[in-house]
Design a protein around this motif. Structure first.
Motif, PDB file in Angstrom:
ATOM      1  N   PHE A 124       0.839  -1.204   0.000  1.00 66.05           N
ATOM      2  CA  PHE A 124       0.000   0.000   0.000  1.00 66.05           C
ATOM      3  C   PHE A 124       0.871   1.251   0.000  1.00 66.05           C
ATOM      4  N   PRO A 125       0.367   2.322  -0.612  1.00 65.41           N
ATOM      5  CA  PRO A 125       1.080   3.595  -0.497  1.00 65.41           C
ATOM      6  C   PRO A 125       0.933   4.155   0.920  1.00 65.41           C
ATOM      7  N   HIS A 126       2.005   4.761   1.427  1.00 68.80           N
ATOM      8  CA  HIS A 126       1.970   5.375   2.754  1.00 68.80           C
ATOM      9  C   HIS A 126       2.514   6.801   2.681  1.00 68.80           C
ATOM     10  N   PRO A 127       1.681   7.807   2.911  1.00 73.65           N
ATOM     11  CA  PRO A 127       2.192   9.168   3.055  1.00 73.65           C
ATOM     12  C   PRO A 127       2.767   9.339   4.467  1.00 73.65           C
ATOM     13  N   VAL A 128       4.072   9.459   4.551  1.00 76.06           N
ATOM     14  CA  VAL A 128       4.754   9.473   5.848  1.00 76.06           C
ATOM     15  C   VAL A 128       4.860  10.913   6.348  1.00 76.06           C
ATOM     16  N   HIS A 151       4.253   9.226  11.626  1.00 77.82           N
ATOM     17  CA  HIS A 151       3.178   8.285  11.320  1.00 77.82           C
ATOM     18  C   HIS A 151       2.777   8.335   9.863  1.00 77.82           C
ATOM     19  N   CYS A 152       2.034   7.308   9.466  1.00 80.62           N
ATOM     20  CA  CYS A 152       1.421   7.300   8.142  1.00 80.62           C
ATOM     21  C   CYS A 152       0.204   8.207   8.175  1.00 80.62           C
ATOM     22  N   HIS A 153       0.027   9.019   7.128  1.00 79.88           N
ATOM     23  CA  HIS A 153      -1.124   9.919   7.081  1.00 79.88           C
ATOM     24  C   HIS A 153      -2.271   9.354   6.252  1.00 79.88           C
ATOM     25  N   ASN A 154      -2.169   8.080   5.852  1.00 79.15           N
ATOM     26  CA  ASN A 154      -3.388   7.357   5.522  1.00 79.15           C
ATOM     27  C   ASN A 154      -4.055   7.147   6.878  1.00 79.15           C
ATOM     28  N   LEU A 155      -5.189   7.808   7.102  1.00 84.18           N
ATOM     29  CA  LEU A 155      -5.678   7.917   8.482  1.00 84.18           C
ATOM     30  C   LEU A 155      -6.168   6.587   9.041  1.00 84.18           C
ATOM     31  N   GLU A 156      -6.639   5.693   8.171  1.00 83.15           N
ATOM     32  CA  GLU A 156      -6.993   4.363   8.670  1.00 83.15           C
ATOM     33  C   GLU A 156      -5.727   3.613   9.105  1.00 83.15           C
ATOM     34  N   HIS A 157      -4.643   3.772   8.339  1.00 77.22           N
ATOM     35  CA  HIS A 157      -3.387   3.130   8.748  1.00 77.22           C
ATOM     36  C   HIS A 157      -2.895   3.701  10.078  1.00 77.22           C
ATOM     37  N   GLU A 158      -2.953   5.005  10.205  1.00 71.72           N
ATOM     38  CA  GLU A 158      -2.506   5.649  11.446  1.00 71.72           C
ATOM     39  C   GLU A 158      -3.295   5.106  12.639  1.00 71.72           C
ATOM     40  N   GLY A 174      -2.314   1.714  13.931  1.00 61.85           N
ATOM     41  CA  GLY A 174      -1.019   1.448  14.548  1.00 61.85           C
ATOM     42  C   GLY A 174       0.208   1.944  13.834  1.00 61.85           C
ATOM     43  N   MET A 175       0.088   2.510  12.617  1.00 58.98           N
ATOM     44  CA  MET A 175       1.277   2.917  11.868  1.00 58.98           C
ATOM     45  C   MET A 175       1.740   4.295  12.344  1.00 58.98           C
ATOM     46  N   MET A 176       2.256   4.306  13.578  1.00 63.31           N
ATOM     47  CA  MET A 176       2.661   5.554  14.214  1.00 63.31           C
ATOM     48  C   MET A 176       3.735   5.213  15.239  1.00 63.31           C
TER      49      MET A 176
HETATM   50 CU   LIG Z   1      -0.076   4.047   5.440  1.00 67.13          CU
END
Ligand SMILES: [Cu+2]
Length: 495
Positions: A419-423, A477-484, A487-489
């Motif tokens: 998946f793409p992740h805007p960090v 954190h990832c700024h895909n807000l569902e990813h954030e 736990g992606m933080m």
């Molecule tokens: Cu992400």
């Protein structure tokens, strides 16, 4: 049931029972019970289930010397008279457009009347730790949080949004997000288009029901790819249009979507002039016919409409692109990378405009990777229903990295997922040094001072940074807000 899986029925129950309907909220039930009123436009239907286009809302400017922001359920008009339940700050969608001058004090009382905890993050600013909106500062329903700090950041297109752990996606989607423009003397001296020729624009995508009312119902696939919908919103209005003159315009654009990546372009293929991004102005303008914007990224562009004539229409659109892992909300529809018509510009009248596009912009001080004291690596992985940084989900109480104050470092962000992740990094901007794998290059819109950078599958992005503003506990954190939210933080202690 996990709050993350709120059903629509549950949401409406909360909205309608929620002790705190916003001031001025009409007592009528929300517009989902009424027919869509969208007809007033002779334009062809946009092809996303919403009939017609609606005037872009241009919010008034709100100052920050002694501001109270009250978060509460309410009703928002989203175009054509359609009213939709939303979670709002001070009863408006999008949240108030804040403006502040560099060096000015920002005093904001956040009051929470939502049925969940709430905290706000000033995205792109570098305030002291307690002012940054770390989720451990979230306040409960009926409580307040005091922000009081001096804005030391240079002029730029910043924003603010919910940062409540496990609820950031839901709260931001439902309306807790607004622009925060910082101005300073350096920028003023350039004489850029202003007033009615400076257009603040929050672009978002939403999923809507048959009546056109947005809803937030993430389930499996959406929790992996992030929540996307087929209907573009500009400043809280679905399928917006804007009446313009034959003039030079400055657009301050935020991608405020949860997961949607836009590839901005003009339907007439004429270029934009990019003059700024996340951390303010670039050191030189650059002409671009397309610009990619991941969630949370901002661009400051000059849009020249002087070659058009009254009656002409130009679409600001998101062009199609291919994206690995770009699955949509439902299989087979509305994929990441599908084209979207974002904002129609309708030329109203012919005017003489002798505005000059600046040939140069002020220099930027950027961290020098040759001075880096050390390197760090952050690996972004997604498996099953989890999203990790360096193999671990976010833990509010665990410090993931301790970084010395005022030392230059080089960090590598490695995407080992599909998946793409805007960090996004809090508390400082960074300079993008390189991208290897995937797209394999640093793009013109990624020059300058960035706080968010898109990491596509298979890519490694190296950045140089130096925390010079404040010591304290901040976030990566990832700024895909569902990813954030899933736990992606990571907690970054600057000391
Ligand atoms: Cu992400």
């Amino acid at each position: 049931m996990s709050p993350r899986y709120f059903t629509r029925r549950r949401f409406l129950k909360d909205v309608l029972s929620g002790g705190g309907l916003a001031l001025g909220t009409p007592l009528a039930l929300p517009g989902l019970l009424t027919a869509c009123g969208g007809s007033g436009s002779p334009a062809a239907p946009p092809g996303n289930g919403v009939d017609g286009r609606f005037p872009l809302r241009l919010p008034d400017v709100t100052g920050v010397e002694a501001l109270q922001l009250t978060g509460a359920p309410g009703i928002a008009e989203i175009g054509g008279g359609l009213e939709a339940p939303a979670w709002l700050l001070n009863g408006v969608l999008p949240s108030p457009r804040l403006e502040v001058r560099k060096g000015e004090r920002m005093r904001v009382t956040l009051r929470n009347e939502l049925p969940q905890d709430l905290i706000l993050h000033w995205h792109g600013l570098a305030p002291p730790e307690a002012m940054d909106g770390h989720p451990r500062f979230a306040v409960g329903t009926g409580e307040t949080y005091e922000y009081d700090f001096t804005v030391e950041d240079r002029a730029g297109t910043y924003w603010y949004h919910s940062h409540t752990h496990m609820h950031t996606a839901e709260q931001t989607y439902r309306g807790i997000a607004g622009l925060l423009l910082v101005r300073d003397d350096e920028e003023d001296a350039l004489g850029l288009p202003s007033g009615a020729r400076e257009i603040p624009l929050i672009l978002q995508d939403r999923r809507v029901d048959a009546a056109g009312v947005p809803f937030y119902e993430p389930f499996g696939p959406a929790m992996m790819a992030g929540y996307m919908g087929p209907v573009p919103f500009g400043n809280g209005v679905r399928n917006p249009y804007l009446e313009v003159d034959t003039a030079l315009y400055r657009f301050r654009i935020l991608n405020g979507s949860n997961a949607r990546i836009f590839r901005l372009g003009r339907s007439d293929s004429r270029p934009f002039v990019l003059i700024g991004n996340d951390g303010g102005l670039l050191d030189a303008p650059v002409e671009l016919s397309t610009i990619d914007m991941a969630p949370a990224e901002r661009v400051d562009i000059l849009v020249d409409l002087r070659e058009l004539r009254p009656g002409d229409r130009v679409m600001l659109r998101s062009l199609s692109f291919q994206m690995q892992g770009g699955m949509g909300f439902m299989a087979g529809q509305n994929l990441q990378g599908d084209p979207m018509d974002l904002l129609e510009l309708r030329v109203r009248s012919e005017v003489a405009d002798a505005s000059v596009i600046p040939a140069a912009l002020p220099p930027i001080i950027e961290p020098d990777p040759a001075e880096a004291a050390r390197e760090r690596e952050f690996r972004f992985t997604s498996q099953m229903m989890n999203h990790f940084i360096n193999g671990r989900p976010f833990d509010m109480d665990r410090i993931d990295e301790t970084v010395p104050f005022d030392e230059t470092e080089v960090w590598s962000f490695v995407n080992e997922s599909n998946f793409p992740h805007p960090v996004h990094l809090h508390a400082t901007h960074f300079r993008v040094l390189s991208r290897t794998g995937g797209r394999g290059e640093v793009f013109a819109w990624e020059r300058g001072r960035k706080d968010t950078v898109l990491l596509n599958p298979g890519e490694t992005v190296r950045v140089a940074l130096r925390f010079t503003a404040h010591r304290g506990l901040f976030l990566l954190h990832c700024h895909n807000l569902e990813h954030e939210d899933m736990g992606m933080m990571a907690n970054i202690l600057v000391e």
